[in-house]
Design a protein around this motif. Sequence first.
Motif, PDB file in Angstrom:
ATOM      1  N   GLU A 111       0.828  -1.203   0.000  1.00  0.00           N
ATOM      2  CA  GLU A 111       0.000   0.000   0.000  1.00  0.00           C
ATOM      3  C   GLU A 111       0.867   1.261   0.000  1.00  0.00           C
ATOM      4  OE1 GLU A 111      -3.450   0.109  -0.097  1.00  0.00           O
ATOM      5  OE2 GLU A 111      -3.198  -2.018  -0.562  1.00  0.00           O
ATOM      6  N   TYR A 112       1.908   1.268   0.824  1.00  0.00           N
ATOM      7  CA  TYR A 112       2.779   2.446   0.897  1.00  0.00           C
ATOM      8  C   TYR A 112       3.722   2.518  -0.302  1.00  0.00           C
ATOM      9  CZ  TYR A 112       1.130   3.814   5.474  1.00  0.00           C
ATOM     10  OH  TYR A 112       0.334   4.253   6.505  1.00  0.00           O
ATOM     11  N   LYS A 157       1.595   3.986  -2.982  1.00  0.00           N
ATOM     12  CA  LYS A 157       1.344   5.409  -2.745  1.00  0.00           C
ATOM     13  C   LYS A 157       2.573   6.246  -3.071  1.00  0.00           C
ATOM     14  CE  LYS A 157      -1.146   8.868  -1.793  1.00  0.00           C
ATOM     15  NZ  LYS A 157      -2.238   9.229  -2.710  1.00  0.00           N
ATOM     16  N   GLU A 193       2.589   6.681  -6.708  1.00  0.00           N
ATOM     17  CA  GLU A 193       1.545   7.631  -7.122  1.00  0.00           C
ATOM     18  C   GLU A 193       1.979   9.081  -6.877  1.00  0.00           C
ATOM     19  OE1 GLU A 193      -1.914   6.511  -4.992  1.00  0.00           O
ATOM     20  OE2 GLU A 193      -2.315   4.718  -6.214  1.00  0.00           O
ATOM     21  N   SER A 239      -1.308  15.461  -3.664  1.00  0.00           N
ATOM     22  CA  SER A 239      -1.260  14.015  -3.884  1.00  0.00           C
ATOM     23  C   SER A 239      -1.588  13.227  -2.622  1.00  0.00           C
ATOM     24  CB  SER A 239       0.130  13.620  -4.389  1.00  0.00           C
ATOM     25  OG  SER A 239       0.196  12.238  -4.653  1.00  0.00           O
ATOM     26  N   MET A 240      -1.324  13.819  -1.453  1.00  0.00           N
ATOM     27  CA  MET A 240      -1.504  13.103  -0.181  1.00  0.00           C
ATOM     28  C   MET A 240      -2.792  13.488   0.542  1.00  0.00           C
ATOM     29  SD  MET A 240       2.416  13.502   1.209  1.00  0.00           S
ATOM     30  CE  MET A 240       2.070  12.765   2.794  1.00  0.00           C
ATOM     31  N   TRP A 298      -6.089  13.235   0.278  1.00  0.00           N
ATOM     32  CA  TRP A 298      -7.266  12.395   0.517  1.00  0.00           C
ATOM     33  C   TRP A 298      -6.919  10.964   0.913  1.00  0.00           C
ATOM     34  CZ3 TRP A 298     -11.066  15.508   1.108  1.00  0.00           C
ATOM     35  CH2 TRP A 298     -11.130  16.682   0.368  1.00  0.00           C
ATOM     36  N   THR A 299      -5.672  10.661   1.082  1.00  0.00           N
ATOM     37  CA  THR A 299      -5.306   9.289   1.438  1.00  0.00           C
ATOM     38  C   THR A 299      -5.483   9.050   2.935  1.00  0.00           C
ATOM     39  OG1 THR A 299      -3.544   7.634   1.383  1.00  0.00           O
ATOM     40  CG2 THR A 299      -2.884   9.907   1.780  1.00  0.00           C
ATOM     41  N   LYS A 300      -5.793   7.814   3.306  1.00  0.00           N
ATOM     42  CA  LYS A 300      -5.912   7.425   4.714  1.00  0.00           C
ATOM     43  C   LYS A 300      -4.625   6.812   5.246  1.00  0.00           C
ATOM     44  CE  LYS A 300     -10.913   6.659   4.504  1.00  0.00           C
ATOM     45  NZ  LYS A 300     -12.014   5.662   4.709  1.00  0.00           N
ATOM     46  N   LEU A 301      -3.600   6.755   4.406  1.00  0.00           N
ATOM     47  CA  LEU A 301      -2.337   6.155   4.825  1.00  0.00           C
ATOM     48  C   LEU A 301      -1.501   7.103   5.678  1.00  0.00           C
ATOM     49  CD1 LEU A 301      -1.299   4.392   1.493  1.00  0.00           C
ATOM     50  CD2 LEU A 301      -2.303   3.333   3.530  1.00  0.00           C
TER      51      LEU A 301
END
Length: 362
Positions: free
Chosen positions: A261-262, A265, A268, A282-283, A285-288
């Motif tokens: 997942e990371y 990301k 991306e 880029s970051m 809206w991510t939940k990471l």
Amino acid sequence: MAIQEVFKSDFFEKLIIKLNAPKLKNKTNFFRLLAVSQKAGLWLIDSLNSLQKSEENKGLRIIIKDLIRQLSQWVSLADAMGNHDYFFLVDEVELVRSSQVTGNLVETLYDIAEELENIEKINNKIKKALIYPVMLIGISIIAVALLLMFAIPSIVSIFPEDGIPSITVFMMSVSGFLQKSWYILVLLWIWLVILYKFLYSNVLPFKIFIDKMAVTLPVIGWVVRTSYMYKFSRLLSQFYAAWINPVVSLKLMSNIFKNYEYKKKAIEIKKDLETWFTFFESMEWTKLFDPILVQIIHVWEDTGTTTEVLNRISGFYKEQLSTKIDVLMWFLEPFLMIFIAGMIGIIVASVFIPMASIVTAI
């Protein structure tokens, strides 16, 4: 690059490397002592010669010997380290490469040593936290196995066969299986471990599923996400301090990160930066990543503040990671107790239920 391609030494040196693989502590000492010797003004080859003489680990001595050989052939330190990518990580190699260009090798070596010390402390904390539950489970399994194989048959043999309840019959069957075929369970456990490692390393959908679970599970996910937020902020700070291009920094991170997942990301974000998006965009809206980390990076991009801000937030996540490891162990302990109590309770019930039936009949 494989070990066979790196060394121009004999078979025995290759064997020594495999049998005496340097530990994280050895690597930490290597970078710290190299930084000290460079700060003292020694030539790089002289520094490595001194380290080779003082190093106790045989495997690391051979690696340093090969570094000296490569440097004497005008290979850069970063390239020489890159030929030992089974020992030196990608970020360590690239930080050294950049520092040799910018002239801050000493500071970079100290920084790498400090980061390795942090990793070692976290690893030691995890190991210490796991000692109690692992020992508890191990002792409990051995005790239950001994009860099933030796104590249960002797006790149950005194009861009349026609009056034995179902739970006792089941436990007797388990006892008989363990007595005759215990090795099957051992082989099955070994096979499952090997199968898991094979699937995780070679089957992408399986790896994606496991890594997704690691990020999303309660409590465990907290630890994993905090760990990667620490790595992300720390690496970004180090790469920027070393004047490494943001796109290159993200590419290196994608190679360093193990969790799919990371890793995805990081790729991306790299692609977004190439198309002139910002880190924040880029970051966002991510939940990471925590919103606080995203906002700090946003402010950092807008104001052009120094990497000290990222250093501080990485220190915050390091402390959070330590706390969450303690919480994870506290969370797991009740489940271990319930599991052990359940196993022992079934065994006790298989003995006392028929015994109570006999007493009632009398």
